[in-house]
Write an enzyme that holds these catalytic residues in place. Structure first.
Site, PDB file in Angstrom:
ATOM      1  CG  ASN A  20      -1.817   1.180   1.343  1.00  0.00           C
ATOM      2  OD1 ASN A  20      -1.799   2.072   0.512  1.00  0.00           O
ATOM      3  ND2 ASN A  20      -2.600   1.219   2.410  1.00  0.00           N
ATOM      4  NE  ARG A 102      -4.444   3.543  -1.632  1.00  0.00           N
ATOM      5  CZ  ARG A 102      -4.051   4.738  -1.209  1.00  0.00           C
ATOM      6  NH1 ARG A 102      -2.842   4.899  -0.684  1.00  0.00           N
ATOM      7  NH2 ARG A 102      -4.844   5.780  -1.320  1.00  0.00           N
ATOM      8  CG  HIS A 190      -9.378   7.927   0.683  1.00  0.00           C
ATOM      9  ND1 HIS A 190      -9.610   9.275   0.817  1.00  0.00           N
ATOM     10  CD2 HIS A 190      -8.034   7.757   0.804  1.00  0.00           C
ATOM     11  CE1 HIS A 190      -8.467   9.911   1.024  1.00  0.00           C
ATOM     12  NE2 HIS A 190      -7.507   9.008   1.023  1.00  0.00           N
ATOM     13  NE  ARG A 245      -3.238  14.900  -1.694  1.00  0.00           N
ATOM     14  CZ  ARG A 245      -3.675  13.651  -1.578  1.00  0.00           C
ATOM     15  NH1 ARG A 245      -4.598  13.195  -2.409  1.00  0.00           N
ATOM     16  NH2 ARG A 245      -3.221  12.869  -0.631  1.00  0.00           N
ATOM     17  CD  GLU A 385      -6.061   2.640   2.705  1.00  0.00           C
ATOM     18  OE1 GLU A 385      -6.692   3.489   2.047  1.00  0.00           O
ATOM     19  OE2 GLU A 385      -4.871   2.802   3.055  1.00  0.00           O
TER      20      GLU A 385
END
Length: 427
Positions: A20, A102, A190, A245, A385
């Protein structure tokens, strides 16, 4: 690592190595599949990739015991992966039978998780233009993993897959319709995190909002386990304000920067990806923890925090409107799981939606942090995840077949592959 049998399979069962990658980190986990459960053998991460003070840590499957930790210069994600692979080879754990990666963005054609072959790799490389901060680094790790484990299947697990079935009203962006043919649409991100929440909570009520809050942040509305709207758009830059961001930004600002400051596309990307958000507003840091330490003496730090809180609150309210009400709110991600003050501040303005926190439970790290008599349940849940990557890999390779589809087919919704496991109770 232990030996394999003549067929090349671990005698102890099927094991998946999940990778990931983030912009400056690479998390990993080796999981064993037992029915619908994914049992961790080891987990870990490489942090501060690209710096001279990178951190490489490996923990046992229960997360309590540190098996290895070192501070070392880690040049890039490929070097991080190679160090991780060498460490795993020296531990008394099974060898992986498959590798799951991922991938943040699969582009307009690849909308479901898929075993990586030449055609899929080409699609992923083409998708790099939609997420240049994330996809190229992830693909460099894919190539390194293929070289290290040439006989193992490698699987692309897409963050965008969870949102592939977005209704047209949410998927379509308000621009010239002709641009849709070029892939200009809302994809959402996500998705692995959202899917992991639903896997942990299969009995979640029908109108669920998931706030994944970390250095990247997004808010998703799910109805009956399906994504129906989400804050991020064509790229992972939209929606709520993030660490570096911008989140949603008046497009006129970008036009002004091009016209008046002579910025090109690369300059705009640097601005909205690396010099905006908490860092841009505060001028100090994109790390909310550091800003917390300085907010009393630095007004810009407090302003950045207040703006972040408001942007998340507004998105939760928007998703409640999309759902025609809200039954449950889940906080996840680094900030969502660990910053009780942020959760309290975000929820403070949402009492009209039935969202009220129990202050002591919120501060104490409880799973359920909502007031007992509140109409909306509020939970704090870990984003799993890596475990979710392993679920996808196991389902895809254990007989479900390649989940790829041609562009003419209706998009599949990612959670559907896990209905049977979720009904049985996921690990």
């Amino acid at each position: 690592m232990d030996a394999r049998d003549a067929a090349g399979v671990n005698p102890g069962g099927f094991h998946v190595l999940a990778l990931n990658g983030g912009s400056s980190s690479l998390k990993f986990g080796l999981f064993g599949a037992r029915g619908c459960e994914m049992l961790p053998r080891v987990t870990g991460e490489a942090q501060a990739i690209g710096s001279s003070a990178g951190l490489l840590r490996v923990r046992d499957g229960h997360g309590g015991t540190t098996l290895h930790e070192e501070t070392v210069a880690i040049a890039d994600s490929v070097q991080a992966f190679r160090r991780i692979a060498r460490l795993l080879a020296g531990l008394d754990v099974p060898a992986p039978d498959a590798i799951g990666h991922r991938i943040v963005h699969g582009g307009p054609q690849l909308r479901t998780h898929a075993r990586i072959d030449t055609a899929v790799m080409a699609q992923l490389e083409a998708a790099s233009i939609y997420a240049p901060l994330h996809v190229p680094a992830a693909l460099s790790v894919v190539r390194a993993a293929q070289a290290r484990y040439p006989s193992l299947p490698q699987v692309a697990c897409l963050d965008t897959a969870f949102h592939a079935g977005l209704p047209e009203v949410a998927r379509t962006l308000p621009v010239d319709r002709a641009l849709q043919a070029d892939g200009v649409q809302r994809y959402g991100f996500h998705g692995l995190s959202c899917a992991s929440i639903l896997a942990q909570w299969p009995e979640a009520p029908p109108r669920l909002v998931i706030a994944h809050l970390g250095s990247g942040a997004s808010v998703t509305a799910a109805r009956d386990g399906r994504s129906i709207d989400t804050s991020m758009g064509m790229t992972p830059n939209g929606g709520v304000m993030m660490a570096t961001r911008s989140g949603d930004l008046d497009p006129g600002v970008l036009a002004w920067l091009v016209r008046e400051r002579g910025m090109d596309a690369r300059g705009l990307e640097r601005l909205v990806d690396h010099r905006s958000g908490l860092l841009g507003v505060s001028g100090i840091s994109g790390d909310l923890r550091r800003l917390r330490q300085m907010e009393r003496k630095e007004p810009a730090a407090k302003l950045a925090i207040d703006m972040f809180v408001l942007s998340v609150r507004k998105q939760i309210a928007a998703m409640a409107a999309v759902l025609h009400g809200i039954d449950a709110l889940v906080f996840t991600g680094g900030i969502g799981e660990h910053d009780a003050q942020a959760r309290a501040d975000i929820c403070e303005g949402l009492g009209w939606a039935g969202i009220r926190l129990d202050a002591s439970r919120n501060r104490g790290g409880a799973l359920r942090i909502g007031a007992r008599d509140a109409a909306c349940e509020v939970r704090v849940m870990a984003s799993e995840e890596e475990r979710q990557i392993c679920r996808h890999v196991h389902v895809l390779l254990a007989g479900a077949g390649d989940q790829r589809e041609d562009s003419a087919s209706p998009p599949l919704q990612s959670p559907s592959s896990f209905d049977a496991c979720n009904q049985a109770g996921s690990g």
